[in-house]
Scaffold this motif. Structure first.
Motif, short mmCIF file in Angstrom:
data_model
loop_
_atom_site.label_atom_id
_atom_site.label_comp_id
_atom_site.label_asym_id
_atom_site.label_seq_id
_atom_site.Cartn_x
_atom_site.Cartn_y
_atom_site.Cartn_z
N VAL A 163 39.98 -108.69 -34.87
CA VAL A 163 39.99 -109.89 -35.44
C VAL A 163 38.25 -110.37 -35.18
O VAL A 163 37.97 -108.92 -34.17
CB VAL A 163 40.10 -112.01 -34.82
CG1 VAL A 163 41.79 -111.57 -35.13
CG2 VAL A 163 39.36 -111.97 -33.31
N PRO A 164 37.24 -110.69 -35.73
CA PRO A 164 36.21 -110.82 -35.51
C PRO A 164 35.90 -111.35 -34.49
O PRO A 164 35.80 -111.90 -33.64
CB PRO A 164 35.17 -111.45 -36.03
CG PRO A 164 36.03 -111.65 -37.71
CD PRO A 164 37.56 -111.33 -37.00
N VAL A 165 34.23 -110.56 -33.61
CA VAL A 165 33.76 -110.42 -32.09
C VAL A 165 32.53 -111.28 -32.26
O VAL A 165 32.41 -110.25 -32.29
CB VAL A 165 34.12 -109.19 -31.05
CG1 VAL A 165 33.97 -109.71 -30.01
CG2 VAL A 165 35.60 -109.09 -30.74
N LEU A 166 32.25 -111.96 -32.07
CA LEU A 166 30.78 -113.30 -32.21
C LEU A 166 30.20 -112.94 -30.31
O LEU A 166 31.08 -113.03 -28.98
CB LEU A 166 30.95 -114.26 -32.54
CG LEU A 166 31.55 -114.03 -34.07
CD1 LEU A 166 31.22 -115.61 -34.20
CD2 LEU A 166 31.22 -113.41 -34.94
N PHE A 167 29.18 -111.99 -30.55
CA PHE A 167 28.54 -111.85 -29.43
C PHE A 167 27.14 -112.43 -28.86
O PHE A 167 26.92 -113.40 -29.87
CB PHE A 167 27.80 -110.45 -29.61
CG PHE A 167 28.63 -109.14 -29.80
CD1 PHE A 167 30.21 -108.54 -28.39
CD2 PHE A 167 29.33 -108.65 -30.41
CE1 PHE A 167 31.06 -108.43 -28.37
CE2 PHE A 167 30.79 -107.67 -30.81
CZ PHE A 167 31.19 -107.17 -29.39
N ARG A 168 26.49 -112.87 -27.51
CA ARG A 168 25.37 -113.38 -27.00
C ARG A 168 25.64 -114.74 -28.11
O ARG A 168 24.83 -115.59 -28.59
CB ARG A 168 24.63 -113.02 -28.23
CG ARG A 168 24.04 -111.29 -27.86
CD ARG A 168 22.58 -111.54 -28.56
NE ARG A 168 21.97 -110.21 -28.09
CZ ARG A 168 22.44 -108.45 -28.99
NH1 ARG A 168 22.67 -108.85 -29.92
NH2 ARG A 168 22.13 -107.71 -28.53
N GLN A 169 27.20 -116.00 -27.61
CA GLN A 169 27.84 -116.87 -27.53
C GLN A 169 27.34 -117.42 -25.97
O GLN A 169 26.64 -117.15 -25.54
CB GLN A 169 28.55 -116.82 -28.15
CG GLN A 169 29.04 -116.14 -29.12
CD GLN A 169 28.30 -116.56 -30.27
OE1 GLN A 169 29.02 -117.67 -30.90
NE2 GLN A 169 28.06 -115.67 -31.23
N ASN A 170 27.31 -118.76 -26.57
CA ASN A 170 27.04 -119.69 -25.77
C ASN A 170 28.11 -119.96 -24.58
O ASN A 170 28.70 -120.85 -23.78
CB ASN A 170 26.62 -120.94 -26.06
CG ASN A 170 27.45 -122.12 -26.54
OD1 ASN A 170 29.13 -121.55 -26.87
ND2 ASN A 170 26.96 -123.24 -27.95
N LYS A 171 30.37 -119.04 -24.87
CA LYS A 171 30.47 -119.54 -24.29
C LYS A 171 31.73 -118.40 -24.29
O LYS A 171 31.02 -117.42 -25.54
CB LYS A 171 32.06 -120.39 -23.86
CG LYS A 171 32.11 -120.76 -25.44
CD LYS A 171 32.72 -121.85 -25.59
CE LYS A 171 31.88 -122.93 -26.09
NZ LYS A 171 32.14 -124.19 -26.56
N ALA A 172 32.89 -117.98 -23.52
CA ALA A 172 32.84 -116.57 -23.22
C ALA A 172 34.39 -117.42 -24.22
O ALA A 172 35.12 -118.34 -23.50
CB ALA A 172 33.91 -116.02 -22.88
N ALA A 173 35.61 -117.23 -25.23
CA ALA A 173 36.52 -118.29 -25.63
C ALA A 173 37.46 -117.78 -26.66
O ALA A 173 36.95 -116.75 -27.72
CB ALA A 173 35.52 -119.46 -26.23
N LEU A 174 38.41 -117.46 -27.39
CA LEU A 174 39.55 -116.74 -27.83
C LEU A 174 39.76 -118.24 -29.10
O LEU A 174 39.58 -119.61 -28.70
CB LEU A 174 40.50 -116.86 -26.98
CG LEU A 174 40.82 -115.69 -26.36
CD1 LEU A 174 42.22 -115.60 -25.54
CD2 LEU A 174 40.57 -114.70 -27.07
N VAL A 175 39.33 -117.86 -30.29
CA VAL A 175 39.71 -119.25 -31.66
C VAL A 175 41.33 -119.10 -32.44
O VAL A 175 40.93 -117.60 -32.50
CB VAL A 175 38.58 -119.06 -32.16
CG1 VAL A 175 38.45 -120.56 -33.89
CG2 VAL A 175 36.68 -119.18 -31.80
#
Length: 322
Positions: A158-170
């Motif tokens: 699935v899409p992996v979004l980098f430089r986010q404000n947390k580590a998470a699985l949606v």
């Protein structure tokens, strides 16, 4: 390499507890030595739920995925002494939720391989538990890719979004209420009784639970005494008294967690300073500047600039040995 990172060379004892910080450093060193930037992602593919020991028995015999996650949230410190897991609504509405992973990474810890490993392993275990009810939509990581983006796409699909404000699985919101097919109340009770007896009481258990509750609170911009106490099903005064009896204070523990979170955000993300201040519960960006001066002896921009100067060359030249 184990000895160089403060770890015993004999790891045959399955009940041995290893410090998360040293494990994080070992993973980073291993990835560098092997020239394998997706080392954590690869390692995740080789693990299954049995690596969690007695926690796995309680998880596999829970009635629902939510009940399994509650067990993980309460006792994960037994397996990983610096991680918390919390569930929060996704911005797109009730159809999706975020499984947020909080990490107590110290200023010298380089934990990105460890985070890749933990999220990759979490994805694998949730797929086994949830079956057709497990639908992963996105993955959020709080740093730039440390391996070619295609490696993340292969691992998660699935899409992996980098430089986010947390580590998470949606994931799909329906996952929480999904029943587990092999729930056994007797086995679940035996496992949770064991965990409670050995890890649920005493100073170390209390400190670990409070620390991870603070981390979880910071992930959701509320690590107040009242919030942390509610996460632990305690009254604020009771929590303060128990910490005092254990030789700790809530304020000092929260300050430690804020310092470590600030370091992680500044060094591993491009979050705006105002957003970092808000996430840490600070009223203004100037409060972040004062805190950074006290914690690190430098300004937030200087701390971030140090991370940029330490960035490795382009990943395109990296490859794993055969």
């Amino acid at each position: 390499m184990l000895a160089a990172h403060g770890l015993p060379e004999d790891l045959s004892d399955e009940e041995m507890l290893l410090p998360a910080r040293q494990i994080g450093r070992l993973l980073e060193a291993s990835a560098k030595s092997l020239r394998c930037p997706d080392f954590g992602l690869r390692l995740a593919q080789l693990q299954d739920i049995r690596i969690l020991g007695p926690i796995a028995i309680a998880i596999e015999n829970a009635r629902t995925v939510k009940e399994a996650l509650d067990v993980v949230s309460k006792y994960m410190f037994v397996h990983h002494d610096g991680m918390s897991i919390s569930t929060v609504p996704h911005r797109d509405g009730p159809g999706r939720i975020e499984l947020c992973y909080g990490f107590r990474a110290g200023p010298q810890a380089a934990a990105r391989q460890a985070i890749d490993l933990v999220l990759g392993g979490g994805h694998r275990i949730l797929g086994l538990l949830g079956g057709e009810n497990y639908l992963l939509h996105e993955v959020h990581l709080p740093y730039a890719p440390i391996a070619p983006p295609a490696s993340y796409q292969r691992s998660f699909g699935v899409p992996v979004l980098f430089r986010q404000n947390k580590a998470a699985l949606v994931v799909s919101g329906a996952l929480l209420n999904a029943p587990l097919p092999h729930a056994n109340e007797s086995l679940r009770g035996m496992a949770t009784d064991y965990l409670q007896k050995h890890f649920g009481a005493g100073r170390d258990g209390l400190i670990a639970r409070v620390r991870l509750a603070i981390v979880s609170g910071l992930e959701n911009s509320d690590a107040s005494l009242a919030k942390v106490a509610s996460l632990l099903a305690l009254q604020p005064r009771t929590l303060q008294r128990r910490l005092a009896d254990a030789g700790e204070s809530f304020e000092a523990m929260r300050d430690d967690a804020m310092r470590e979170a600030a370091w992680t955000y500044l060094r591993s993300s491009d979050m705006a300073l105002s957003d970092i201040a808000a996430r840490l519960g600070l009223s203004q960006q100037s409060a972040l500047a004062r805190s950074c001066k006290r914690w690190f002896g430098d300004t937030p921009l200087a701390v971030r600039r140090g991370a940029l100067q330490a960035e490795s060359p382009a990943l395109s030249g990296s490859r794993a040995r055969g």
